[in-house]
Design an enzyme around this catalytic site. Structure first.
Site, PDB file in Angstrom:
ATOM      1  N   SER A 128       0.842  -1.207   0.000  1.00 49.08           N
ATOM      2  CA  SER A 128       0.000   0.000   0.000  1.00 49.08           C
ATOM      3  C   SER A 128       0.873   1.252   0.000  1.00 49.08           C
ATOM      4  CB  SER A 128      -0.890   0.009   1.243  1.00 49.08           C
ATOM      5  OG  SER A 128      -1.723  -1.120   1.235  1.00 49.08           O
ATOM      6  N   GLU A 165      -4.586  -3.113  -7.013  1.00 52.04           N
ATOM      7  CA  GLU A 165      -4.596  -1.703  -7.449  1.00 52.04           C
ATOM      8  C   GLU A 165      -5.101  -0.774  -6.350  1.00 52.04           C
ATOM      9  OE1 GLU A 165      -5.313  -0.815 -11.591  1.00 52.04           O
ATOM     10  OE2 GLU A 165      -4.943  -2.897 -12.111  1.00 52.04           O
TER      11      GLU A 165
HETATM   12  C1  LIG Z   1      -3.343 -11.487  -7.726  1.00 49.60           C
HETATM   13  C2  LIG Z   1      -2.623 -10.189  -7.532  1.00 49.60           C
HETATM   14  C3  LIG Z   1      -2.168  -9.485  -8.649  1.00 49.60           C
HETATM   15  C4  LIG Z   1      -1.433  -8.298  -8.477  1.00 49.60           C
HETATM   16  N1  LIG Z   1      -0.913  -7.661  -9.579  1.00 49.60           N
HETATM   17  C5  LIG Z   1      -0.047  -6.618  -9.398  1.00 49.60           C
HETATM   18  C6  LIG Z   1       0.652  -6.038 -10.510  1.00 49.60           C
HETATM   19  O1  LIG Z   1       0.473  -6.432 -11.662  1.00 49.60           O
HETATM   20  N2  LIG Z   1       1.537  -5.041 -10.256  1.00 49.60           N
HETATM   21  C7  LIG Z   1       1.774  -4.570  -9.001  1.00 49.60           C
HETATM   22  O2  LIG Z   1       2.605  -3.679  -8.831  1.00 49.60           O
HETATM   23  N3  LIG Z   1       1.102  -5.081  -7.922  1.00 49.60           N
HETATM   24  C8  LIG Z   1       0.218  -6.092  -8.094  1.00 49.60           C
HETATM   25  N4  LIG Z   1      -0.459  -6.639  -7.015  1.00 49.60           N
HETATM   26  C9  LIG Z   1      -0.176  -6.106  -5.690  1.00 49.60           C
HETATM   27  C10 LIG Z   1      -1.350  -5.348  -5.049  1.00 49.60           C
HETATM   28  O3  LIG Z   1      -1.539  -4.102  -5.672  1.00 49.60           O
HETATM   29  C11 LIG Z   1      -1.026  -5.238  -3.555  1.00 49.60           C
HETATM   30  O4  LIG Z   1      -1.214  -6.542  -3.007  1.00 49.60           O
HETATM   31  C12 LIG Z   1      -1.887  -4.237  -2.825  1.00 49.60           C
HETATM   32  O5  LIG Z   1      -1.594  -2.923  -3.246  1.00 49.60           O
HETATM   33  C13 LIG Z   1      -1.727  -4.325  -1.294  1.00 49.60           C
HETATM   34  O6  LIG Z   1      -0.389  -4.369  -0.903  1.00 49.60           O
HETATM   35  P1  LIG Z   1       0.087  -5.519   0.127  1.00 49.60           P
HETATM   36  O7  LIG Z   1      -0.395  -6.808  -0.420  1.00 49.60           O
HETATM   37  O8  LIG Z   1       1.541  -5.367   0.358  1.00 49.60           O
HETATM   38  O9  LIG Z   1      -0.713  -5.230   1.452  1.00 49.60           O
HETATM   39  P2  LIG Z   1      -0.290  -4.213   2.636  1.00 49.60           P
HETATM   40  O10 LIG Z   1       0.023  -2.881   2.085  1.00 49.60           O
HETATM   41  O11 LIG Z   1       0.733  -4.868   3.498  1.00 49.60           O
HETATM   42  O12 LIG Z   1      -1.650  -4.118   3.438  1.00 49.60           O
HETATM   43  C14 LIG Z   1      -2.071  -5.079   4.400  1.00 49.60           C
HETATM   44  C15 LIG Z   1      -3.356  -4.531   5.043  1.00 49.60           C
HETATM   45  O13 LIG Z   1      -3.064  -3.309   5.731  1.00 49.60           O
HETATM   46  C16 LIG Z   1      -3.896  -2.276   5.251  1.00 49.60           C
HETATM   47  N5  LIG Z   1      -3.174  -1.007   5.281  1.00 49.60           N
HETATM   48  C17 LIG Z   1      -1.958  -0.721   4.786  1.00 49.60           C
HETATM   49  N6  LIG Z   1      -1.641   0.556   5.003  1.00 49.60           N
HETATM   50  C18 LIG Z   1      -2.696   1.097   5.642  1.00 49.60           C
HETATM   51  C19 LIG Z   1      -2.990   2.403   6.148  1.00 49.60           C
HETATM   52  N7  LIG Z   1      -2.133   3.427   6.002  1.00 49.60           N
HETATM   53  N8  LIG Z   1      -4.172   2.601   6.774  1.00 49.60           N
HETATM   54  C20 LIG Z   1      -5.052   1.587   6.911  1.00 49.60           C
HETATM   55  N9  LIG Z   1      -4.833   0.329   6.467  1.00 49.60           N
HETATM   56  C21 LIG Z   1      -3.674   0.100   5.829  1.00 49.60           C
HETATM   57  C22 LIG Z   1      -4.248  -2.681   3.835  1.00 49.60           C
HETATM   58  O14 LIG Z   1      -5.422  -2.021   3.383  1.00 49.60           O
HETATM   59  C23 LIG Z   1      -4.423  -4.177   4.013  1.00 49.60           C
HETATM   60  O15 LIG Z   1      -5.697  -4.453   4.539  1.00 49.60           O
HETATM   61  C24 LIG Z   1      -1.222  -7.791  -7.177  1.00 49.60           C
HETATM   62  C25 LIG Z   1      -1.716  -8.481  -6.068  1.00 49.60           C
HETATM   63  C26 LIG Z   1      -2.376  -9.675  -6.235  1.00 49.60           C
HETATM   64  C27 LIG Z   1      -2.836 -10.411  -5.000  1.00 49.60           C
END
Ligand SMILES: Cc1cc2nc3c(=O)[nH]c(=O)nc-3n(C[C@H](O)[C@H](O)[C@H](O)COP(=O)(O)OP(=O)(O)OC[C@H]3O[C@@H](n4cnc5c(N)ncnc54)[C@H](O)[C@@H]3O)c2cc1C
Length: 382
Positions: free
Chosen positions: A132, A366
């Site tokens: 995120s 996204e």
């Molecule tokens: C199948 C799949 C395809 C994907 N494809 C791509 C791609 O093509 N390119 C790419 O770059 N990425 C891709 N992603 C990555 C996706 O965009 C990220 O998984 C997403 O942005 C969340 O990041 P994270 O998984 O690290 O979760 P984290 O950021 O670790 O979040 C974990 C939890 O904490 C919450 N959180 C985090 N920060 C805060 C805050 N400040 N306040 C409140 N809550 C918060 C989040 O909402 C979530 O509930 C893909 C993911 C998947 C699963």
């Protein structure tokens, strides 16, 4: 106010609806079960122009407007979301950065084969320690002897490892601003580049026929010219890319929600209990009515965001709202569709079981729902 679609928009929607019905739906169960990437189908979509819809014809695209592209994503995703996300990640995340920020030479070299559907492209923003907080990129690129030397890793990258993939555009820290903030730049990394290591595909809960992989860069070297715009432009560029991507993901969610309603309505009409079709029970009718209403609202929200985008007006708020509302609408629709199917909805031979597994990612990819709420609150001045 005119809510009607023009002739071209209606024609693209109809073509994609028929394509989804005739070509995608019949293989959706099988590609989900085997997790195999549907090359023949994706190539067919490329030949039909579906992988380059919103790009000008001079770069191999179909010259359609942004709303037409979103309508296509909705219809393709109504057929199957693995195909929908493959098309969306390729177009919104892979090809659009070249269109928006690429030089003339980069547009010719990279965008044209992508828009023609000859190649797929990925966008690597997310890292193991930067999800995120996508500005927290830890991948580094250092300019030495006319080459960027890249070290770092990316995670969950869609379309990165298929046989059709040409490469990935990644964010990397290339320096620091005078205030000491990391300077992020978008770098173009072709697939065969030494030091670029494409990991094995993840085993996923849904979107099983789409390609998602971890990536590593170990002294991976690309020429100095393999950047989009100028060093330091990367942060602003990916915010713009994500705004458009979120509208397309809203359309994808609407397509999935509509598929849930299609299946639930058809099942409710034919399933009989207590001597009559369950669609005669008001409790079931109310579920179907709520699904229909929420889908209509989510659809109007992505139409409006797409329209603002096409007018060149700000649409960050509307893109986040559309993505957030549509993904949560799809989740409720999938849940109710399974409920209307009773025990059969829990069985894999009914599509709603697959829809229920696939829907969750819409609230994560996204930008999570929490991130969308943060962006909307920011627009409120919080
Ligand atoms: C199948 C799949 C395809 C994907 N494809 C791509 C791609 O093509 N390119 C790419 O770059 N990425 C891709 N992603 C990555 C996706 O965009 C990220 O998984 C997403 O942005 C969340 O990041 P994270 O998984 O690290 O979760 P984290 O950021 O670790 O979040 C974990 C939890 O904490 C919450 N959180 C985090 N920060 C805060 C805050 N400040 N306040 C409140 N809550 C918060 C989040 O909402 C979530 O509930 C893909 C993911 C998947 C699963």
């Amino acid at each position: 106010m005119d809510f009607s679609l023009n002739e071209e928009q209606m024609a693209i929607r109809q073509t994609c609806r028929e394509f989804a019905e005739q070509e995608i739906k019949p293989i959706a169960e099988e590609i989900d079960a085997t997790g195999s990437f549907p090359y023949a189908l994706i190539r067919q979509m490329g030949e039909l122009g579906l992988l380059g819809l919103p790009f000008p014809e001079e770069y191999g695209g179909a010259g359609a407007d942004f709303l037409s592209y979103c309508l296509a994503i909705e219809e393709i995703s109504r057929g199957d979301v693995s195909i929908g996300i493959t098309m969306e990640a390729h177009t919104s995340l892979g090809a659009t950065p070249f269109f928006l920020f690429g030089s003339q030479q980069q547009k010719e070299q990279y965008l044209t084969p992508l828009a023609r559907g000859e190649r797929l492209w990925a966008f690597g923003l997310t890292e193991p320690e930067a999800g995120s907080d996508s500005g927290g990129t830890q991948t580094r690129a250092v300019l030495q002897d006319g080459c960027w030397h890249i070290n770092g890793s990316k995670t969950f990258i869609t379309n990165a490892g298929t046989d059709m993939t040409g490469g990935v555009t990644i964010t990397a820290v290339t320096g620091h601003t005078p205030k000491g903030r990391p300077e992020i730049t978008n770098l173009i990394v072709p697939k065969e580049t030494p030091g670029y290591i494409i990991g094995k595909p993840y085993k996923k809960m849904g979107w099983k026929a789409s390609d998602t992989r971890p990536l590593a860069f170990e002294d991976c070297q690309v020429p100095e010219g393999n950047i989009l715009g100028h060093p330091g432009d990367g942060f602003k560029q990916f915010l713009r890319i994500l705004d458009g991507g979120r509208v397309a993901i809203a359309a994808l969610s609407v397509g999935l929600a509509q598929a849930c309603l299609d299946e639930a309505l058809s099942y409710a009409r034919q399933r009989r209990q207590f001597g009559q079709s369950i669609s005669k029970f008001q409790a079931i009718q109310f579920k179907l009515a709520d699904m229909d209403m929420e889908i209509e609202l989510a659809r109007l929200m992505y139409y409006k965001a797409a329209w603002l985008h096409m007018q060149g007006k700000p649409y960050t708020r509307e893109a986040s709202m559309a993505k957030l509302f549509a993904s949560e609408t799809a989740k409720r629709a999938a849940d109710q569709a399974v409920q209307i199917h009773g025990g059969y909805g829990y069985m894999d031979e009914y599509p709603v079981s697959r829809y229920w597994r696939s829907v969750k990612i819409n609230e994560i990819g996204e930008g999570t729902s929490e991130v969308q709420r943060m962006l909307i609150a920011k627009q409120l001045g919080c």
